[in-house]
Design an enzyme around this catalytic site. Sequence first.
Site, PDB file in Angstrom:
ATOM      1  CB  SER A  66      30.620  43.897  31.703  1.00 13.65           C
ATOM      2  OG  SER A  66      30.073  43.943  33.007  1.00 13.65           O
ATOM      3  CE1 TYR A 100      34.753  41.167  33.554  1.00 12.10           C
ATOM      4  CE2 TYR A 100      33.123  42.487  34.715  1.00 12.10           C
ATOM      5  CZ  TYR A 100      33.452  41.597  33.709  1.00 12.10           C
ATOM      6  OH  TYR A 100      32.467  41.147  32.860  1.00 12.10           O
TER       7      TYR A 100
END
Length: 284
Positions: free
Chosen positions: A140, A153
């Site tokens: 990501s 995250y």
Amino acid sequence: MNGKTAIVTGSNSGFGLLCSLELANLGYRVIATMRDVQKGKQLLEMAKKMEVEQLIHIHPLDVTSAQSIRQFADMLKREEKIDLLLNNAGFALGGFAEEVTIEEYRLQFETNVFGVIGVTQAVIPLMRKQGAGKIINMSSISGRFGFPGLSPYVASKHALEGYSESLRLELKPYGIDVYLIEPGSYQTNIWTTGMKVASKSLNEHSPYSSYMNKINEELERGQGQLGNPQEIAQLVQDLAEGKKNTFRNPIGKGVRFTLVLKFIMPWKWVERIVLKKLGIKKRY
């Protein structure tokens, strides 16, 4: 069929579902894994419409379970070869660092990091023996840039980036290529039903409640600019077929600008830009 076999984790929705379909469309026999095989109905229905259902083989796999990974590894012993592994399974946990419990951090890492490592270790021996293979890890932009309210995250994706760097250097001499895909914000369920937020940060009495609300407002404003997830499926195709061989692959609206922002500008400027965008005033 092109005689190639691909494994896709987390294939019941989002990027995993689309990538499974596109790989099958290329002629790959796809071992589509998911924790609950009952959730594979949509994948099979879409595969049938594309007339590739015979190339989709659903298998149960819980990447957070050592037993499940062992059972999957035993199944792989019956495979003649594995050409591609797409480590896609994952979820996003938000919340402010002070309020996220250690157990919640561990849960995030169990899926996004240790799950990837476990599945990869199950596949490497076969790829090494055959002297070829490709491993694609779904990272990501959060693996390159820290965002407030998302430290679980962000930390898990940073860890995945470091693991993938080492893995690529270790496996390159054995004919195995490792790649990272670094998406920005896309129209998948990871930021809706797939997003979990530490309960304390949602409490109106939290010292971070107003900050959290501003982040949510910014996410809502950006809904209309989310990218088409089919772009990710196309990138996976290109990596699988050798049309691209770049290790890191940032993709999505504003992603490259964000990376330039971080690595070219002094960090204090980056802070000001991020906080100003969120309407947050620095407190002393």
